[in-house]
Design a protein around this motif. Structure first.
Motif, short mmCIF file in Angstrom:
data_model
loop_
_atom_site.label_atom_id
_atom_site.label_comp_id
_atom_site.label_asym_id
_atom_site.label_seq_id
_atom_site.Cartn_x
_atom_site.Cartn_y
_atom_site.Cartn_z
N HIS A 75 56.19 -0.32 -45.40
CA HIS A 75 56.10 0.40 -44.14
C HIS A 75 56.96 1.67 -44.14
O HIS A 75 56.47 2.73 -43.76
N VAL A 76 58.22 1.58 -44.57
CA VAL A 76 59.10 2.74 -44.56
C VAL A 76 58.80 3.68 -45.73
O VAL A 76 58.64 4.88 -45.52
N ASP A 77 58.73 3.15 -46.94
CA ASP A 77 58.50 4.02 -48.11
C ASP A 77 57.23 4.86 -47.97
O ASP A 77 57.28 6.07 -48.19
N PRO A 78 56.08 4.28 -47.61
CA PRO A 78 54.88 5.12 -47.45
C PRO A 78 55.04 6.17 -46.34
O PRO A 78 54.55 7.29 -46.48
N ALA A 79 55.73 5.83 -45.28
CA ALA A 79 55.96 6.79 -44.20
C ALA A 79 56.83 7.95 -44.70
O ALA A 79 56.56 9.12 -44.40
N MET A 80 57.85 7.62 -45.49
CA MET A 80 58.71 8.67 -46.05
C MET A 80 57.90 9.61 -46.94
O MET A 80 58.09 10.83 -46.89
N ASP A 81 56.99 9.05 -47.72
CA ASP A 81 56.13 9.89 -48.57
C ASP A 81 55.26 10.81 -47.72
O ASP A 81 55.11 12.00 -48.03
N ARG A 82 54.67 10.27 -46.65
CA ARG A 82 53.84 11.09 -45.75
C ARG A 82 54.66 12.20 -45.10
O ARG A 82 54.22 13.34 -45.01
N TRP A 83 55.86 11.86 -44.62
CA TRP A 83 56.72 12.84 -43.97
C TRP A 83 57.15 13.93 -44.94
O TRP A 83 57.22 15.10 -44.57
N GLY A 84 57.42 13.56 -46.19
CA GLY A 84 57.79 14.55 -47.19
C GLY A 84 56.64 15.49 -47.48
O GLY A 84 56.81 16.71 -47.56
N ALA A 85 55.44 14.95 -47.64
CA ALA A 85 54.26 15.76 -47.92
C ALA A 85 53.93 16.70 -46.76
O ALA A 85 53.44 17.81 -46.96
N ALA A 86 54.24 16.28 -45.54
CA ALA A 86 53.96 17.10 -44.36
C ALA A 86 55.09 18.08 -44.05
O ALA A 86 54.98 18.87 -43.12
N GLY A 87 56.17 18.01 -44.82
CA GLY A 87 57.28 18.92 -44.59
C GLY A 87 58.22 18.50 -43.47
O GLY A 87 59.07 19.27 -43.05
N VAL A 88 58.07 17.29 -42.99
CA VAL A 88 58.93 16.80 -41.92
C VAL A 88 60.34 16.52 -42.44
O VAL A 88 61.33 16.75 -41.76
N ILE A 89 60.43 16.01 -43.67
CA ILE A 89 61.70 15.77 -44.34
C ILE A 89 61.66 16.43 -45.70
O ILE A 89 60.59 16.79 -46.20
#
Length: 100
Positions: A75-89
């Protein structure tokens, strides 16, 4: 995160909070099967230590009760990947390592 949940979990629903789903972390070993069923309908997932999940029959049978390991890995790791790809983090902060 709550040590015990009692009926506090229902505050999420009654306060009008909106979202695709919620995660409540706890070490509470006394959540009833009835409450777990109500949590499912409210899109609430209970996150507990593996040692608790593996010994409580109600927790073993409930699809919305997950371990901390499952929570971070799926749940967290995939979200982190999505946020990184979107430039959120920052991309360097993506993916929490679970290799040990």
């Amino acid at each position: 995160m709550k040590r015990t949940l009692r009926e506090r979990w229902s505050q999420i629903v009654t306060e009008g909070t909106r979202g695709l789903g919620f995660y409540l972390a706890t070490i509470d070993e006394s959540i009833s099967a009835r409450d777990l069923g109500e949590m499912i309908h409210s899109r609430i997932n209970l996150v507990v230590p593996t040692r608790i999940k593996d010994v409580r029959p109600e927790y073993l049978d409930a699809p919305n009760v997950i371990s901390f390991e499952n929570f971070f890995r799926f749940h967290v790791d995939p979200a982190m990947d999505r946020w990184g790809a979107a430039g959120v983090i920052q991309p360097s902060h993506t993916a929490i390592s679970t290799d040990k």
